[in-house]
Design an enzyme around this catalytic site. Structure first.
Site, short mmCIF file in Angstrom:
data_model
loop_
_atom_site.label_atom_id
_atom_site.label_comp_id
_atom_site.label_asym_id
_atom_site.label_seq_id
_atom_site.Cartn_x
_atom_site.Cartn_y
_atom_site.Cartn_z
N ARG A 131 -13.65 -34.69 -40.62
CA ARG A 131 -14.83 -33.91 -40.21
C ARG A 131 -14.73 -32.47 -40.68
O ARG A 131 -15.71 -31.87 -41.11
CB ARG A 131 -14.99 -33.97 -38.69
CG ARG A 131 -15.43 -35.33 -38.22
CD ARG A 131 -15.71 -35.27 -36.75
NE ARG A 131 -16.12 -36.54 -36.21
CZ ARG A 131 -16.37 -36.74 -34.92
NH1 ARG A 131 -16.25 -35.76 -34.07
NH2 ARG A 131 -16.75 -37.92 -34.48
N ASP A 164 -24.59 -30.85 -21.02
CA ASP A 164 -23.57 -31.16 -22.03
C ASP A 164 -23.16 -29.83 -22.66
O ASP A 164 -23.89 -28.84 -22.58
CB ASP A 164 -24.14 -32.10 -23.11
CG ASP A 164 -23.04 -32.81 -23.89
OD1 ASP A 164 -22.75 -33.99 -23.59
OD2 ASP A 164 -22.45 -32.19 -24.79
#
Ligand SMILES: C[S@@+](CC[C@H](N)C(=O)[O-])C[C@H]1O[C@@H](n2cnc3c(N)ncnc32)[C@H](O)[C@@H]1O
Length: 274
Positions: free
Chosen positions: A35, A146
């Site tokens: 990533r 979140d």
């Protein structure tokens, strides 16, 4: 695709633990490397050394959240782990609907902690609509939080690929989703009567929580798996305090409170009651 050197991965793991409680074990090294490589190719940083120095010295909150997005996983779905919804129907909504249980002010508060892109809190709102007759006469709210900026943004937009509805009941879909048209062809939007029941906020579960509850239900699913044992124990104890008497906590089906020394009573695997 290069793999992070041990020292580099350790520096990343330290930031992740300190800031967000994430427990990055060596098994995550390749995933994080992949990533990061992808991110660095498109970024202004020459290499990982430069990026790590930036993170450790001058990065602001937004930079750190971009980094968080590289480390975390947002996988989610509508009515995921159906057994938790079935439990709520049986043990929470049915007694309320029958009048066996009453609530002062007809107030119901649900928290989807780590809501990702939104399917969990919207499922909770749809589920209440299905199982509590006359929901509009209740003071009913779902709080969805979140840490991920990109996830929160998607949750606020509340538009999803039609493919995500494949396993849902057709009648439920017709009632609670609206088909996208024009440039949104192939997408569905959460219907306004469900959308308005959900409030989306950004929150790091490790930080102080800017709300007092009491909550009736907390869904904290598939996030504790990323935390180490002491972090999980602290989190679960804080959630216990935030729930009202008889409050329900659901964790992911691959997660458990065992070994955390919590005061919760287990009522079925991954479902707990205060
Ligand atoms: C795999 S998703 C779970 C989504 C949903 N609860 C479900 O079960 O489908 C995990 C979510 O946890 C969030 N997360 C990870 N660490 C967090 C933290 N410290 N505070 C808040 N959210 C966090 C991630 O951003 C991600 O959206």
């Amino acid at each position: 695709m290069t793999t992070l050197a041990t020292g580099q991965f350790e520096r990343i793991a330290e930031i992740a633990m300190q800031r967000w409680g994430l427990n990055l074990t060596d098994r995550k090294r390749q995933l994080v490397s992949n990533r990061l490589s992808k991110f660095l190719r498109k970024s202004r940083f020459e290499n990982i050394t430069e990026y790590l120095e930036h993170l450790e010295s001058e990065a602001d909150d937004d930079d750190m959240l971009v980094f968080f997005d590289l480390l975390s996983t947002n996988v989610t779905s509508f009515f995921r782990e159906r057994q938790h919804f079935d439990y709520l129907e049986r043990e929470f909504y049915t007694p309320l609907a029958r009048g066996d249980v009453t609530k002062p002010g007809r107030r119901i508060r649900i928290w989807s902690a780590a809501c990702s892109t939104g399917p969990e809190p919207y499922s909770l709102a749809m589920h209440a609509k299905e199982h509590l007759p006359d929901l509009d006469s209740w003071d009913f709210k779902v709080l969805a939080t979140d840490l991920s900026n990109s996830a929160i943004e998607e949750a606020r937009i509340a538009m999803y690929p039609k493919k995500m509805l494949e396993n849902l009941d057709g009648a439920l879909v017709r009632k609670h989703f609206r088909r996208g048209t024009g440039s949104n062809e192939g997408m569905v939007k959460i219907a306004p009567h469900i959308f308005k029941l959900v409030t989306v906020r950004r929150l790091n579960l490790m930080d102080p929580w800017p709300f007092r509850g009491p909550f009736d239900v907390i869904f904290c699913r598939n996030v504790m798996i990323y935390f180490d044992q002491p972090t999980r124990a602290r989190l679960v104890s804080r959630m216990y305090d935030l729930l009202g008497p008889g409050g329900i906590l659901a964790v992911g089906s691959a997660e458990t409170l065992s070994g955390l020394n919590s005061k919760f009573r287990t009522v079925q695997p991954s479902v707990y009651v205060k």
